[in-house]
Design an enzyme around this catalytic site. Sequence first.
Site, PDB file in Angstrom:
ATOM      1  N   LYS A  36       1.284  -1.128   0.141  1.00  0.00           N
ATOM      2  CA  LYS A  36       0.229   0.118   0.428  1.00  0.00           C
ATOM      3  C   LYS A  36       0.915   1.565   0.029  1.00  0.00           C
ATOM      4  O   LYS A  36       2.168   1.381   0.696  1.00  0.00           O
ATOM      5  CB  LYS A  36      -1.087  -0.186   1.132  1.00  0.00           C
ATOM      6  CG  LYS A  36      -2.218   1.343   0.863  1.00  0.00           C
ATOM      7  CD  LYS A  36      -3.002   1.013   2.526  1.00  0.00           C
ATOM      8  CE  LYS A  36      -3.827   1.612   2.071  1.00  0.00           C
ATOM      9  NZ  LYS A  36      -4.560   1.602   3.969  1.00  0.00           N
ATOM     10  N   SER A 110      -9.097   1.565   3.169  1.00  0.00           N
ATOM     11  CA  SER A 110      -8.852   2.424   1.986  1.00  0.00           C
ATOM     12  C   SER A 110      -7.755   1.478   1.567  1.00  0.00           C
ATOM     13  O   SER A 110      -7.146   2.542   0.628  1.00  0.00           O
ATOM     14  CB  SER A 110      -8.195   3.877   2.762  1.00  0.00           C
ATOM     15  OG  SER A 110      -6.798   2.691   2.948  1.00  0.00           O
ATOM     16  N   SER A 134     -10.464  -0.265   7.081  1.00  0.00           N
ATOM     17  CA  SER A 134      -9.693   0.083   6.349  1.00  0.00           C
ATOM     18  C   SER A 134      -8.816  -1.394   5.420  1.00  0.00           C
ATOM     19  O   SER A 134      -8.366  -1.797   3.776  1.00  0.00           O
ATOM     20  CB  SER A 134      -7.873   0.823   6.305  1.00  0.00           C
ATOM     21  OG  SER A 134      -8.793   1.991   6.132  1.00  0.00           O
TER      22      SER A 134
END
Length: 541
Positions: A36, A110, A134
């Site tokens: 990420k 996210s 997330s």
Amino acid sequence: MKAVRDIGQPAFITVLDEPPASVPDGPLAGIPFAVKDNIDIAGVPTTAACPDLTAPATETAFAVRRLQARGAVPVGKTNMDQFATGLVGTRSPYGACHSAFSPEHVSGGSSSGSAIAVALGAVPFALGTDTAGSGRVPAAFNGLVGVKPTRGLVSTRGVLPACPSLDCVTTLTRTVGDARPVLDALIAYDADDPYSRPMPALLPPGVARQMRVVAVPDGPLELDPEHQEAWTAALTHAAKIAHVVPVNVEPFLAAARLLYESAFVAERFAAFGHLLGDGADPAVRRIVLGAERFSGADAFRGLHELARLRLVAELAFTGVDALLLPVTPGHPTLAEVATDPIGANSRLGVFTNMANLLDLCAVAVPAGLRPDGLPFGVQLLAPAFADAPLLDLAARWNGEPAGPPAGRALLAVAGAHLTGQPANADLVRLGGVLHSRARTGPGHRMYTVDGPFPRPGLVRTGDGPAAGLELEVWDLPHDAIGALLPTIAEPLHLGPLTLDDGSTVLGFVADSACADPTRDITSHGSWRAYLRAVRDPLTAV
């Protein structure tokens, strides 16, 4: 495995150069993974989906380095809701991701790009973060397993913070079995991370090694109709793998509301508010800058309310092992999020926002398909440091093999119980097997101590050698630990011992009263080396 550049979605912000010709040997040797883009890789910008952030990272994040040391190879930085503030996967100037099962429905965020990269076969596993859900939400929306460990077990050093006290590095995989070796590599104490916590040598009181009792809500939840049908089927499945008991989940939901509806949101403003320039997503800006309305007194009111709710939530785990909840109450479309970006996103966190506030570990697992064919996901939650038995429960939910055999424990030995030493036969007689050769973590010293035969004592003085001291780790049945206790002569006793990889196991240790400088043998580096120095090398072991 599909090429990372050819998966049909904006899952990646940066694709890395060709992997190195050789990688370290290890359980993850040669396995590609995605990272990420709020997690640092040296030489690559950590954008957090904000184009204004262009400076390359100077150092690779602790978690990524742990994986690289086991042979895993990072291949790209993934798209995300900007500054890890969102559960939809649409708050990114690099493009909105959608579910791998439907181009009309959001991917969840996210950690959107990380989930899509795994779901579409670009990589076997990916790193995400999970401050408020997330990692679990995109796992649920894409039929994946999302593991959120206990806060602090995986270092967040090298992660651009969203809420530093709550942030967690998480994994996204297709199965629990795929997650196990990744988590084994990631979980380690990091002395340079102020929020890092070592895994205790023993499970906390009240946490069972094998989880058989699962709590479920004692009343209806506000779920979309398609979700409700899938949730009903999930409850039926839960009753097949565990004893199910109803509990009041309102304290958990009330804690979830605190994260964005109270002064707790100000931690995001403190963490990255100064970075909200022209490239900031409007929804992210509105949420974070809205924290300015809260006062210091509001922050303390929130802390006091959380303390009250945490106490009530802890009582809910009395007599139960884990809590089962849906991951989300529904699965919105891209159009629905565009119409109501704040409200649609907020609704997705009603069952996930509280996990880190209440210090819970969690695993999101697939729970079949909704009637419309979209994946449905549930989450299993348990108290801090119950990660290992919770992962076994998640495997049982998925019909996967269990983890290491229950009923066994690791014991670190550094003296008379070493292989070939006088007391080693006691370990073998009790069913022990050598697990590994290791070293203590930094800060330990070794002293000779009195007893029925020559033996050392390890004392954590804080000034021991950084390279540690040699020892062995033995795998023993749990009842063997009890059988050993009467044989341990003072001043030695069993206590937690930190190893050089950051893990913590049970070990033979001595009290600080044994730190007699005249009996300090630390300079030898090991008990065997000390014996060689004082005995005939031909007869010393």
